[in-house]
Design a protein around this motif. Structure first.
Motif, PDB file in Angstrom:
ATOM      1  N   ILE A  36       0.852  -1.183   0.000  1.00 40.60           N
ATOM      2  CA  ILE A  36       0.000   0.000   0.000  1.00 40.60           C
ATOM      3  C   ILE A  36       0.885   1.229   0.000  1.00 40.60           C
ATOM      4  O   ILE A  36       1.858   1.307   0.738  1.00 40.60           O
ATOM      5  CB  ILE A  36      -0.934   0.002   1.221  1.00 40.60           C
ATOM      6  CG1 ILE A  36      -1.865  -1.201   1.132  1.00 40.60           C
ATOM      7  CG2 ILE A  36      -1.726   1.291   1.295  1.00 40.60           C
ATOM      8  CD1 ILE A  36      -2.629  -1.455   2.372  1.00 40.60           C
ATOM      9  N   ARG A 156      -6.562  -1.307   3.031  1.00 45.40           N
ATOM     10  CA  ARG A 156      -6.749  -0.626   1.744  1.00 45.40           C
ATOM     11  C   ARG A 156      -7.964   0.309   1.786  1.00 45.40           C
ATOM     12  O   ARG A 156      -7.907   1.427   1.271  1.00 45.40           O
ATOM     13  CB  ARG A 156      -6.896  -1.634   0.601  1.00 45.40           C
ATOM     14  CG  ARG A 156      -5.599  -2.318   0.260  1.00 45.40           C
ATOM     15  CD  ARG A 156      -5.742  -3.213  -0.968  1.00 45.40           C
ATOM     16  NE  ARG A 156      -4.529  -3.949  -1.205  1.00 45.40           N
ATOM     17  CZ  ARG A 156      -3.443  -3.445  -1.777  1.00 45.40           C
ATOM     18  NH1 ARG A 156      -3.436  -2.199  -2.164  1.00 45.40           N
ATOM     19  NH2 ARG A 156      -2.363  -4.190  -1.955  1.00 45.40           N
ATOM     20  N   GLU A 157      -9.037  -0.131   2.395  1.00 44.90           N
ATOM     21  CA  GLU A 157     -10.248   0.705   2.489  1.00 44.90           C
ATOM     22  C   GLU A 157      -9.999   1.927   3.366  1.00 44.90           C
ATOM     23  O   GLU A 157     -10.400   3.042   3.020  1.00 44.90           O
ATOM     24  CB  GLU A 157     -11.424  -0.127   3.031  1.00 44.90           C
ATOM     25  CG  GLU A 157     -12.744   0.593   3.006  1.00 44.90           C
ATOM     26  CD  GLU A 157     -13.330   0.799   1.611  1.00 44.90           C
ATOM     27  OE1 GLU A 157     -14.384   1.444   1.521  1.00 44.90           O
ATOM     28  OE2 GLU A 157     -12.753   0.326   0.608  1.00 44.90           O
ATOM     29  N   LYS A 160      -7.655   4.267   1.430  1.00 48.27           N
ATOM     30  CA  LYS A 160      -8.382   4.864   0.305  1.00 48.27           C
ATOM     31  C   LYS A 160      -9.300   5.989   0.788  1.00 48.27           C
ATOM     32  O   LYS A 160      -9.276   7.106   0.241  1.00 48.27           O
ATOM     33  CB  LYS A 160      -9.201   3.794  -0.422  1.00 48.27           C
ATOM     34  CG  LYS A 160     -10.013   4.340  -1.610  1.00 48.27           C
ATOM     35  CD  LYS A 160     -10.951   3.297  -2.157  1.00 48.27           C
ATOM     36  CE  LYS A 160     -12.226   3.433  -1.395  1.00 48.27           C
ATOM     37  NZ  LYS A 160     -13.407   2.839  -1.835  1.00 48.27           N
ATOM     38  N   THR A 163      -7.465   9.024   2.292  1.00 44.11           N
ATOM     39  CA  THR A 163      -6.876   9.827   1.217  1.00 44.11           C
ATOM     40  C   THR A 163      -7.965  10.620   0.487  1.00 44.11           C
ATOM     41  O   THR A 163      -7.831  11.815   0.256  1.00 44.11           O
ATOM     42  CB  THR A 163      -6.106   8.932   0.225  1.00 44.11           C
ATOM     43  OG1 THR A 163      -5.120   8.209   0.939  1.00 44.11           O
ATOM     44  CG2 THR A 163      -5.461   9.748  -0.874  1.00 44.11           C
ATOM     45  N   GLU A 164      -9.050   9.923   0.160  1.00 47.52           N
ATOM     46  CA  GLU A 164     -10.169  10.541  -0.561  1.00 47.52           C
ATOM     47  C   GLU A 164     -10.742  11.734   0.220  1.00 47.52           C
ATOM     48  O   GLU A 164     -11.097  12.746  -0.369  1.00 47.52           O
ATOM     49  CB  GLU A 164     -11.249   9.473  -0.764  1.00 47.52           C
ATOM     50  CG  GLU A 164     -12.349   9.809  -1.702  1.00 47.52           C
ATOM     51  CD  GLU A 164     -13.285   8.613  -1.866  1.00 47.52           C
ATOM     52  OE1 GLU A 164     -14.481   8.759  -1.581  1.00 47.52           O
ATOM     53  OE2 GLU A 164     -12.802   7.528  -2.258  1.00 47.52           O
TER      54      GLU A 164
END
Length: 170
Positions: A36, A156-157, A160, A163-164
């Motif tokens: 990651i 990962r979620e 993600k 970051t989003e």
């Protein structure tokens, strides 16, 4: 002093030590095994994580994963307990099981989003009809993961969404 460890396998053959203390090498191995981009930046962000699940093993594994990633981790063993914790710590991210006693995850999701729409929410469940439940709910989670899930999938979620929503810059 010797510390015994229980290992949970990750997808690429690396094992996550579930009992602490974790060494720096353990943490590096876990993070590197997930491929990651820049998850170590989570540690520098000073983020708070709330985990709500009535299954003690899942609650413990997710709490330890949060600690490995550098979160200030808070837990609730049911929806009511998690809501009380939420009001005290105002977490940045909340991982909520849908089916819990005293207050289910959808009710908790609604309360959290009404109190702080900026809190990133991830719902988890082992039930396959989750889409129908979430579809009927007027407030939607930011992420959704079905059980069983790998720790890599959860990381990962989290990365993600962090970051989003600009909690983390990679």
């Amino acid at each position: 002093e010797t510390v015994s460890r229980v290992f949970a396998p990750l997808s690429q053959g690396v094992a996550l030590p579930l009992l602490f203390p974790l060494t720096s090498e353990d943490k590096f191995t876990i993070i590197q095994s997930m491929n990651i981009k820049s998850p170590a930046q989570l540690k520098d962000a000073g983020l708070k994580l709330l985990i709500a699940d009535d299954e003690p093993v899942i609650l413990e594994q997710l709490a330890k994963l949060g600690e490995v990633l550098g979160f200030e981790v808070h837990t609730g063993a049911d929806g009511e307990e998690a809501w009380e914790v939420f009001k005290t710590v105002w977490p940045d991210i909340a991982i909520l099981d849908i089916y819990m006693p005293r207050m289910n995850g959808l009710m908790l999701l609604n309360k959290i989003k009404e109190a702080n729409d900026n809190c990133i929410t991830i719902l988890i469940t082992g039930y396959t009809h989750y889409k129908q439940l979430v579809h009927k709910n007027y407030i939607k989670p930011d992420g959704f993961i079905t059980k069983p899930f790998s720790l890599e999938t959860m990381v990962r979620e989290i990365v993600k969404l962090a970051t989003e929503y600009k909690l983390l810059v990679t």
